[in-house]
Scaffold this motif. Structure first.
Motif, mmCIF file in Angstrom:
data_model
loop_
_atom_site.group_PDB
_atom_site.id
_atom_site.type_symbol
_atom_site.label_atom_id
_atom_site.label_comp_id
_atom_site.label_asym_id
_atom_site.label_seq_id
_atom_site.Cartn_x
_atom_site.Cartn_y
_atom_site.Cartn_z
ATOM 1 N N HIS A 130 0.850 -1.187 0.000
ATOM 2 C CA HIS A 130 0.000 0.000 0.000
ATOM 3 C C HIS A 130 0.887 1.239 0.000
ATOM 4 C CE1 HIS A 130 -3.098 2.876 1.269
ATOM 5 N NE2 HIS A 130 -3.989 1.966 0.910
ATOM 6 N N TRP A 131 0.424 2.309 -0.679
ATOM 7 C CA TRP A 131 1.243 3.525 -0.796
ATOM 8 C C TRP A 131 1.375 4.292 0.515
ATOM 9 C CZ3 TRP A 131 -3.060 2.304 -3.679
ATOM 10 C CH2 TRP A 131 -4.271 2.829 -3.227
ATOM 11 N N ASP A 132 0.486 4.009 1.466
ATOM 12 C CA ASP A 132 0.567 4.654 2.772
ATOM 13 C C ASP A 132 1.354 3.733 3.713
ATOM 14 O OD1 ASP A 132 0.215 5.704 5.316
ATOM 15 O OD2 ASP A 132 -1.875 6.269 4.987
ATOM 16 N N PRO A 133 2.555 4.125 4.140
ATOM 17 C CA PRO A 133 3.373 3.256 5.001
ATOM 18 C C PRO A 133 2.671 2.824 6.276
ATOM 19 C CG PRO A 133 4.645 5.138 4.214
ATOM 20 C CD PRO A 133 3.214 5.402 3.839
ATOM 21 N N ARG A 134 1.779 3.671 6.773
ATOM 22 C CA ARG A 134 1.064 3.321 8.006
ATOM 23 C C ARG A 134 0.137 2.132 7.797
ATOM 24 N NH1 ARG A 134 -1.522 9.110 8.988
ATOM 25 N NH2 ARG A 134 -1.823 8.722 6.748
ATOM 26 N N ILE A 135 -0.396 2.006 6.583
ATOM 27 C CA ILE A 135 -1.247 0.861 6.250
ATOM 28 C C ILE A 135 -0.398 -0.323 5.807
ATOM 29 C CG2 ILE A 135 -3.058 0.040 4.683
ATOM 30 C CD1 ILE A 135 -4.161 2.881 4.626
ATOM 31 N N ALA A 136 0.638 -0.032 5.020
ATOM 32 C CA ALA A 136 1.472 -1.102 4.456
ATOM 33 C C ALA A 136 2.099 -1.978 5.539
ATOM 34 C CB ALA A 136 2.556 -0.489 3.580
ATOM 35 N N LYS A 137 2.451 -1.374 6.685
ATOM 36 C CA LYS A 137 3.138 -2.132 7.729
ATOM 37 C C LYS A 137 2.261 -3.221 8.348
ATOM 38 C CE LYS A 137 1.969 0.990 11.560
ATOM 39 N NZ LYS A 137 2.518 1.908 12.600
ATOM 40 N N ASN A 138 0.946 -3.148 8.116
ATOM 41 C CA ASN A 138 0.024 -4.126 8.691
ATOM 42 C C ASN A 138 -0.181 -5.357 7.811
ATOM 43 O OD1 ASN A 138 -0.555 -2.454 10.968
ATOM 44 N ND2 ASN A 138 -1.951 -1.240 9.696
ATOM 45 N N TYR A 139 0.476 -5.392 6.661
ATOM 46 C CA TYR A 139 0.237 -6.480 5.711
ATOM 47 C C TYR A 139 1.541 -7.152 5.319
ATOM 48 C CZ TYR A 139 -4.448 -4.586 5.376
ATOM 49 O OH TYR A 139 -5.719 -4.161 5.684
ATOM 50 N N PRO A 140 1.449 -8.429 4.906
ATOM 51 C CA PRO A 140 2.663 -9.164 4.531
ATOM 52 C C PRO A 140 3.297 -8.594 3.270
ATOM 53 C CG PRO A 140 0.695 -10.415 3.949
ATOM 54 C CD PRO A 140 0.226 -9.246 4.758
ATOM 55 N N GLN A 141 4.573 -8.868 3.101
ATOM 56 C CA GLN A 141 5.311 -8.468 1.919
ATOM 57 C C GLN A 141 5.954 -9.705 1.310
ATOM 58 O OE1 GLN A 141 8.060 -5.310 2.843
ATOM 59 N NE2 GLN A 141 6.610 -4.284 4.207
ATOM 60 N N GLY A 142 6.565 -9.528 0.149
ATOM 61 C CA GLY A 142 7.272 -10.641 -0.454
ATOM 62 C C GLY A 142 6.705 -11.051 -1.788
ATOM 63 N N GLN A 143 6.844 -12.313 -2.106
ATOM 64 C CA GLN A 143 6.491 -12.819 -3.415
ATOM 65 C C GLN A 143 5.924 -14.226 -3.280
ATOM 66 O OE1 GLN A 143 9.663 -12.045 -6.069
ATOM 67 N NE2 GLN A 143 8.649 -12.823 -7.888
ATOM 68 N N HIS A 144 5.028 -14.580 -4.173
ATOM 69 C CA HIS A 144 4.455 -15.929 -4.138
ATOM 70 C C HIS A 144 5.461 -16.955 -4.645
ATOM 71 C CE1 HIS A 144 0.362 -14.793 -2.980
ATOM 72 N NE2 HIS A 144 0.586 -13.686 -3.674
ATOM 73 N N SER A 145 5.252 -18.199 -4.236
ATOM 74 C CA SER A 145 6.198 -19.265 -4.552
ATOM 75 C C SER A 145 5.461 -20.459 -5.150
ATOM 76 C CB SER A 145 6.949 -19.685 -3.276
ATOM 77 O OG SER A 145 7.908 -20.686 -3.559
ATOM 78 N N PRO A 146 5.241 -20.461 -6.480
ATOM 79 C CA PRO A 146 4.529 -21.556 -7.149
ATOM 80 C C PRO A 146 5.325 -22.868 -7.028
ATOM 81 C CG PRO A 146 4.782 -19.618 -8.568
ATOM 82 C CD PRO A 146 5.701 -19.426 -7.411
ATOM 83 N N PRO A 147 4.684 -24.020 -7.275
ATOM 84 C CA PRO A 147 3.350 -24.143 -7.867
ATOM 85 C C PRO A 147 2.191 -24.149 -6.865
ATOM 86 C CG PRO A 147 4.357 -26.292 -7.713
ATOM 87 C CD PRO A 147 5.395 -25.314 -7.242
ATOM 88 N N ASP A 148 2.470 -24.384 -5.585
ATOM 89 C CA ASP A 148 1.364 -24.468 -4.622
ATOM 90 C C ASP A 148 0.920 -23.102 -4.123
ATOM 91 O OD1 ASP A 148 1.126 -27.216 -4.764
ATOM 92 O OD2 ASP A 148 2.587 -27.570 -3.164
#
Length: 462
Positions: A130-148
């Motif tokens: 999220h563009w607002d750091p105050r909101i972004a800090k409440n959510y996970p970050q990173g990247q998905h890892s297929p295939p599951d």
């Protein structure tokens, strides 16, 4: 007396819970933008608000179990389990009604896997901050890892496939043919260009055209907002597409009321470019004009906000489409505004193309965007949208989408799947082909109704 009060409290609580559930269900089906002020999430759109993507580390992101809004997943025992459909669900193409060339579906060829591409592409989509750091800090970050673990809330019947795989392309054409979709609107970037999470895909166009022709489908182009897109680059794009692909029998042309058969181009995020720039390309007196040339066509602008109507007129576009499958998200995507938009188009000799979708959920890549989720309600949301579109007596209808898995708008077959960290949504209690079957039903209805009001009852010119 105490028992009576306790019973009264329980009944009152149950009644309040019922009313709350009913209101939430109605919001999913008929969200009214006006009652909420500005549409939720409008700042997701380019120019209206920038959206930054940061990949982060894969280890940072572990998805928790999602609540399955569509189905009960109790019968999925164990982890890593995917339920495949029975072969009996296959459709006999010879028994299907004719293709409807006035029904278009947005199609994406940006997926890849190690077998065909040497790595996963798009299935490993990063989680967008999220563009607002105050909101972004409440959510996970990173990247998905297929295939599951893929960047979607649903799981494809074909798995984490590659758009380069000829058998996948053929299966997609079969599915669209089974749904009586006549035209696929192919997401397109110029050669050697791509979206920020993918790779170039123009080299796949010849195979897509060939496979589409095998099933009598047509292909039109959905031009994406690549970097520095302007009148000069668009002139080059149109010339390239028509010169290279225009003679293929699957290349789509729309026959206008004046009898001209012209290529049709959807232009995504057209509002980013100033009307004066578009006018150079799309008006007869423009410095880069394609009008009355071998590269003339029908150019369809994306209408997001009501104010874009005047910009579209000044630009010289030939029509509008609404793209988003989220009723209430934008002015253009709100069903309640479609009759007004159709009247505006008729008054100004424009083509109105409402975009319908089966639902919307992008929380696998935008976990902070739950307010824009639209529950599929076992197909009811899709049918409400299709009914609203038909009420406007449109010349064309577009479907968002055949396979945009990141935003959960796909009608492609999906299957139940559960892993240690994720319970994917699915189409149960119906078959994986539910949305293809609903599309076929409404495609036939659209064809019949269109005959009562349209003047151009022709197949597309080849």
């Amino acid at each position: 007396m105490a028992k009576f009060r306790r019973r009264t409290c329980i009944l009152l609580s149950l009644f309040i819970l019922f009313i709350f559930s009913l209101m939430m269900g109605l919001k999913m089906l008929w969200p009214n933008a006006a009652s909420f002020g500005p549409p939720f999430g409008l700042d997701l759109l380019p120019e209206l608000h920038p959206l930054n993507a940061h990949s982060g580390n894969k280890a940072d992101f572990q998805r928790s179990d999602r609540i399955n809004m569509e189905t009960n997943t109790k019968d999925l025992k164990g982890t890593g389990m995917t339920v495949l459909p029975a072969k009996a669900s296959e459709v006999n193409l010879e028994e299907l009604p004719p293709l409807n060339y006035f029904l278009h579906a947005f199609y994406y060829s940006w997926y890849g896997n190690p077998q065909f591409d040497g790595k996963y592409i798009h299935w490993n989509h990063p989680v967008l901050e999220h563009w607002d750091p105050r909101i972004a800090k409440n959510y996970p970050q990173g990247q998905h890892s297929p295939p599951d673990d893929i960047g979607s809330s649903f799981y494809p019947e074909l798995g984490s496939y590659s758009s380069r795989d000829p058998s996948v392309i053929e299966t997609h054409m079969k599915q669209m043919r089974s749904a009586s979709i006549g035209v696929l609107a192919l997401s397109w970037y110029p050669p050697d260009s791509s979206d920020e999470n993918g790779e170039a895909t123009d080299h796949l166009v010849p195979t897509i055209l060939d496979k589409a022709h095998k099933y009598n489908l047509k292909v039109t182009f959905h031009i994406e907002p690549y970097s520095n897109r302007d009148d000069q680059s668009m002139h080059q794009n149109v010339k390239y597409i028509i010169d290279k692909y225009g003679n293929h029998p699957a290349f789509y042309r729309y026959k206008t009321r004046t009898g001209h058969s012209l290529p049709l181009f959807y232009v995504y995020d057209s509002y980013i470019t100033k009307p004066t720039i578009w006018a150079n390309l799309l008006t007869p007196s423009g410095s880069k004009s394609i009008r009355s040339s071998p590269y003339d066509g029908l150019f369809i602008a994306l209408l997001v906000e009501e104010k874009h109507k005047n910009d579209i007129l000044q630009s010289g576009f030939d029509g509008i489409y609404t793209y988003f499958a989220t009723n209430g998200f934008t002015y253009g995507s709100s069903h309640q505004n479609w009759n007004n938009l159709k009247s505006f188009c008729e008054k100004n000799n424009l083509i109105f193309i409402p975009s319908v979708g089966p639902g919307y959920i992008d929380t696998s890549i935008r976990p902070w965007n739950t307010q824009n989720t639209r529950n599929r309600v076992n197909g009811k949301y899709y049918e409400v949208a299709l009914s609203a579109a038909l009420q406007t007596h449109p010349s064309l209808i577009s479907i968002t989408s055949f396979n945009e898995w990141h935003e959960g708008t796909q009608i492609e077959k999906a299957v139940p799947k559960r892993t240690a960290n994720t319970v994917y949504l699915d189409y149960r209690p119906h078959k994986p082909s539910l949305y293809l079957e609903l599309t076929r039903k409404w495609s036939e209805k659209f064809s019949k109704e269109r005959m009562t009001y349209a003047l151009d009852q022709q197949q597309p010119a080849s």
